[in-house]
Design a protein around this motif. Structure first.
Motif, PDB file in Angstrom:
ATOM      1  N   VAL A  59      32.272  41.409  29.430  1.00  0.00           N
ATOM      2  CA  VAL A  59      33.496  41.666  29.483  1.00  0.00           C
ATOM      3  C   VAL A  59      33.851  42.760  28.995  1.00  0.00           C
ATOM      4  O   VAL A  59      34.672  43.848  29.356  1.00  0.00           O
ATOM      5  CB  VAL A  59      34.513  40.435  29.101  1.00  0.00           C
ATOM      6  CG1 VAL A  59      36.030  40.608  29.318  1.00  0.00           C
ATOM      7  CG2 VAL A  59      34.246  39.331  29.981  1.00  0.00           C
ATOM      8  N   LYS A  60      33.198  42.977  27.674  1.00  0.00           N
ATOM      9  CA  LYS A  60      33.853  44.160  26.940  1.00  0.00           C
ATOM     10  C   LYS A  60      33.182  45.283  27.485  1.00  0.00           C
ATOM     11  O   LYS A  60      33.860  46.536  27.573  1.00  0.00           O
ATOM     12  CB  LYS A  60      33.186  44.048  25.525  1.00  0.00           C
ATOM     13  CG  LYS A  60      33.697  45.053  24.388  1.00  0.00           C
ATOM     14  CD  LYS A  60      33.075  45.094  23.388  1.00  0.00           C
ATOM     15  CE  LYS A  60      33.336  46.036  22.177  1.00  0.00           C
ATOM     16  NZ  LYS A  60      32.590  45.664  20.680  1.00  0.00           N
ATOM     17  N   GLU A  63      33.716  45.469  32.277  1.00  0.00           N
ATOM     18  CA  GLU A  63      35.138  44.999  32.537  1.00  0.00           C
ATOM     19  C   GLU A  63      35.201  45.047  34.184  1.00  0.00           C
ATOM     20  O   GLU A  63      35.829  44.307  34.727  1.00  0.00           O
ATOM     21  CB  GLU A  63      36.092  45.771  32.034  1.00  0.00           C
ATOM     22  CG  GLU A  63      37.367  45.353  32.216  1.00  0.00           C
ATOM     23  CD  GLU A  63      38.531  45.756  31.091  1.00  0.00           C
ATOM     24  OE1 GLU A  63      39.905  45.530  31.349  1.00  0.00           O
ATOM     25  OE2 GLU A  63      38.300  46.780  30.571  1.00  0.00           O
ATOM     26  N   ARG A  64      34.779  46.462  34.581  1.00  0.00           N
ATOM     27  CA  ARG A  64      35.229  46.479  36.210  1.00  0.00           C
ATOM     28  C   ARG A  64      34.505  45.602  36.978  1.00  0.00           C
ATOM     29  O   ARG A  64      34.895  44.757  37.940  1.00  0.00           O
ATOM     30  CB  ARG A  64      34.707  47.944  36.591  1.00  0.00           C
ATOM     31  CG  ARG A  64      34.794  48.321  38.053  1.00  0.00           C
ATOM     32  CD  ARG A  64      34.596  49.535  38.231  1.00  0.00           C
ATOM     33  NE  ARG A  64      34.312  49.826  39.682  1.00  0.00           N
ATOM     34  CZ  ARG A  64      33.183  49.687  40.220  1.00  0.00           C
ATOM     35  NH1 ARG A  64      31.994  49.538  39.493  1.00  0.00           N
ATOM     36  NH2 ARG A  64      32.764  50.037  41.528  1.00  0.00           N
ATOM     37  N   LEU A  66      33.196  42.717  36.138  1.00  0.00           N
ATOM     38  CA  LEU A  66      33.554  41.059  35.830  1.00  0.00           C
ATOM     39  C   LEU A  66      34.895  40.769  36.261  1.00  0.00           C
ATOM     40  O   LEU A  66      35.450  39.959  36.159  1.00  0.00           O
ATOM     41  CB  LEU A  66      33.190  40.495  34.490  1.00  0.00           C
ATOM     42  CG  LEU A  66      31.809  40.337  33.922  1.00  0.00           C
ATOM     43  CD1 LEU A  66      31.018  41.167  34.164  1.00  0.00           C
ATOM     44  CD2 LEU A  66      31.848  39.472  32.677  1.00  0.00           C
ATOM     45  N   ASP A  67      35.675  41.881  36.836  1.00  0.00           N
ATOM     46  CA  ASP A  67      37.194  41.611  37.278  1.00  0.00           C
ATOM     47  C   ASP A  67      37.086  41.132  38.711  1.00  0.00           C
ATOM     48  O   ASP A  67      36.138  41.331  39.412  1.00  0.00           O
ATOM     49  CB  ASP A  67      37.615  42.880  37.593  1.00  0.00           C
ATOM     50  CG  ASP A  67      39.106  42.991  37.643  1.00  0.00           C
ATOM     51  OD1 ASP A  67      39.706  42.966  38.713  1.00  0.00           O
ATOM     52  OD2 ASP A  67      40.077  42.808  36.770  1.00  0.00           O
ATOM     53  N   TYR A  68      38.073  40.129  38.912  1.00  0.00           N
ATOM     54  CA  TYR A  68      38.049  39.365  40.106  1.00  0.00           C
ATOM     55  C   TYR A  68      38.350  40.195  41.336  1.00  0.00           C
ATOM     56  O   TYR A  68      38.095  40.124  42.538  1.00  0.00           O
ATOM     57  CB  TYR A  68      39.195  38.262  39.894  1.00  0.00           C
ATOM     58  CG  TYR A  68      38.778  37.048  39.079  1.00  0.00           C
ATOM     59  CD1 TYR A  68      37.855  36.165  39.487  1.00  0.00           C
ATOM     60  CD2 TYR A  68      39.546  36.869  37.922  1.00  0.00           C
ATOM     61  CE1 TYR A  68      37.528  35.203  38.697  1.00  0.00           C
ATOM     62  CE2 TYR A  68      39.165  35.750  37.049  1.00  0.00           C
ATOM     63  CZ  TYR A  68      38.159  34.970  37.419  1.00  0.00           C
ATOM     64  OH  TYR A  68      37.792  33.717  36.646  1.00  0.00           O
ATOM     65  N   ASN A  69      39.152  41.183  41.093  1.00  0.00           N
ATOM     66  CA  ASN A  69      39.512  42.121  42.121  1.00  0.00           C
ATOM     67  C   ASN A  69      38.146  42.814  42.690  1.00  0.00           C
ATOM     68  O   ASN A  69      38.194  42.965  43.760  1.00  0.00           O
ATOM     69  CB  ASN A  69      40.511  43.325  41.556  1.00  0.00           C
ATOM     70  CG  ASN A  69      41.746  42.537  41.370  1.00  0.00           C
ATOM     71  OD1 ASN A  69      42.168  41.656  41.946  1.00  0.00           O
ATOM     72  ND2 ASN A  69      42.493  43.066  40.115  1.00  0.00           N
ATOM     73  N   PHE A  70      37.264  43.035  41.602  1.00  0.00           N
ATOM     74  CA  PHE A  70      36.036  43.662  42.007  1.00  0.00           C
ATOM     75  C   PHE A  70      35.349  42.783  43.194  1.00  0.00           C
ATOM     76  O   PHE A  70      34.681  43.194  43.912  1.00  0.00           O
ATOM     77  CB  PHE A  70      35.136  44.033  40.834  1.00  0.00           C
ATOM     78  CG  PHE A  70      33.871  44.612  41.111  1.00  0.00           C
ATOM     79  CD1 PHE A  70      33.646  45.865  41.571  1.00  0.00           C
ATOM     80  CD2 PHE A  70      32.542  43.774  41.254  1.00  0.00           C
ATOM     81  CE1 PHE A  70      32.308  46.344  42.106  1.00  0.00           C
ATOM     82  CE2 PHE A  70      31.198  44.174  41.295  1.00  0.00           C
ATOM     83  CZ  PHE A  70      31.129  45.538  41.863  1.00  0.00           C
ATOM     84  N   THR A  71      35.252  41.379  42.819  1.00  0.00           N
ATOM     85  CA  THR A  71      34.464  40.579  43.676  1.00  0.00           C
ATOM     86  C   THR A  71      35.068  40.596  44.853  1.00  0.00           C
ATOM     87  O   THR A  71      34.383  40.467  46.054  1.00  0.00           O
ATOM     88  CB  THR A  71      34.459  39.291  42.958  1.00  0.00           C
ATOM     89  OG1 THR A  71      33.881  39.142  41.700  1.00  0.00           O
ATOM     90  CG2 THR A  71      33.754  38.154  43.697  1.00  0.00           C
ATOM     91  N   LYS A  73      36.916  42.960  46.465  1.00  0.00           N
ATOM     92  CA  LYS A  73      36.507  44.182  47.137  1.00  0.00           C
ATOM     93  C   LYS A  73      35.065  44.063  47.784  1.00  0.00           C
ATOM     94  O   LYS A  73      34.881  44.481  48.837  1.00  0.00           O
ATOM     95  CB  LYS A  73      36.690  45.172  45.975  1.00  0.00           C
ATOM     96  CG  LYS A  73      36.205  46.644  46.606  1.00  0.00           C
ATOM     97  CD  LYS A  73      37.227  47.092  47.741  1.00  0.00           C
ATOM     98  CE  LYS A  73      37.034  48.694  48.321  1.00  0.00           C
ATOM     99  NZ  LYS A  73      35.898  49.092  48.562  1.00  0.00           N
TER     100      LYS A  73
END
Length: 370
Positions: A59-60, A63-64, A66-71, A73
């Motif tokens: 996550v550290k 971050e991009r 592991l972001d839900y928005n990335f998944t 997309k």
């Protein structure tokens, strides 16, 4: 994630508690006391210390990704690819162009995570007490990192870095505990990498799940030792070598001459006859013979059958899995040696790189001190 020990199945039974249920019906409130089980994680997947630390690291540093928005997309892009609106090569290239530099940056600059947590001060020595993830799992430490006299203790299986208290950590340092002498051998109770155990001379006996090593008495240790000796006693002999039986991670087994032999359901494990034992051992020996394709003893090289129709080359610690399209039986010694040579330099290069990295780190540390 289970095999990598990032999660494990919970074992907490939970506690029963009462709660009051209020019901409004026809303008009247009725009250009823019910019970429920709370705090149980039995059968659920629970993150381990290493799982938590790895997740925090990802996550550290990523971050991009592991972001839900990335998944979301990516799923949208896959839909576009499936419909023929987007070229998958282009989509993957765009992802790689952003992801690869991120990986390289983390590889070069990210600090190693240990999940270290300072709990307080040891009242006896005045030194700091901390917990972190070590080489052999979660551990407690008394003393600073550069303290040559710092001491360590493994956490119990039911403890974790995030919740252990100072008092609980200090208790770990009361081990090992000497219980006395039995049958001329010293008995000691301790906690290790695989959990709490009793040491009887050179024999190690794991404590039953949930048993606190601090509560183990000499009499209890004697019971465990006697049970272990009874379980390990030979049940038969074959070619003048003792045959033992036991139950392990993969089920019931026999042990003969250093060989472990799985006992399938065809046999009555509790009532194995001499003929059953002979059959199991001889079948195992034959299987070991049958799986050898080449055995160049002088060179210490073997080619053997592996799972799923594959073959494997072994020499010492070097292991090379062969693809299905390679005819292992047709391989010559020279060809196999060439494979090993190609594998070995890579290992040497890795070792050199590790040594060089350590030297650089040491040099930096010296510079800082100066």
């Amino acid at each position: 994630i289970i095999n990598r020990n990032y999660v494990e199945k919970g074992t907490l039974e939970g506690q029963e508690r009462n709660y009051t249920q209020l019901t409004l019906s026809s303008g009247k409130i009725s009250e009823k006391v019910l019970t429920e089980n709370t705090g149980s994680d039995k059968g659920k997947l629970v993150p381990t210390d290493i799982g938590t630390i790895v997740t925090d690291f990802l996550v550290k540093n990523f971050e991009r990704i592991l972001d839900y928005n990335f998944t979301a997309k990516v799923e949208q892009d896959f839909d576009e690819i499936a419909e023929g609106n987007v070229d998958w090569h282009k989509m993957m290239q765009e992802f790689y162009d952003q992801f690869h530099p991120n990986v390289k940056d983390v590889e070069a600059n990210a600090e190693r995570e240990s999940g270290e947590r300072i709990l307080g001060t040891d009242p006896k020595s005045g030194k700091p007490v901390s917990v972190r993830l070590g080489k052999f799992g979660p551990m407690a430490q008394i003393g600073e990192a550069d303290d040559e006299e710092k001491t360590f203790a493994s956490l119990m299986n039911d403890q974790n870095i995030g919740t252990i208290t100072l008092e609980e950590a200090l208790k770990l340092f009361l081990l090992p505990k000497n219980l006395g002498i039995y049958k001329g051998e010293e008995i000691e109770v301790n906690n290790g990498r695989f959990g709490p155990y009793v040491r009887f001379g050179k024999v190690f006996i794991s404590l039953p799940k949930g048993e606190d090593p601090m509560d183990v008495t000499l009499d209890r240790a004697k019971e465990l030792i006697d049970e272990k000796e009874k379980a390990d006693a030979p049940i038969a002999t074959y070619k003048n070598e003792p045959v033992q039986k036991g139950v392990g991670r993969f089920g019931p087994f026999l042990k003969w001459n250093g060989i472990f032999i799985n006992v399938n359901k065809k046999y009555d494990f509790d009532n194995l006859s001499q003929s059953d034992i002979v059959e199991l051992i001889e079948d195992k020996i034959q299987k070991e013979i049958d799986k050898v394709i080449h055995n160049w003893e002088e060179e210490g090289i073997k080619v053997e059958k592996a799972r799923w129709g594959r073959s494997v080359v072994t020499k010492g610690k070097i292991k090379i899995e062969l693809s299905k399209d390679i005819d292992a039986a047709a391989l010559t010694l020279a060809q196999v040696q060439e494979m090993i040579e190609k594998k070995a330099p890579a290992k040497k290069a890795t070792a050199k790189k590790t040594t060089a990295t350590k030297k650089v780190a040491s040099k930096k540390a010296t510079t800082k001190k100066g």
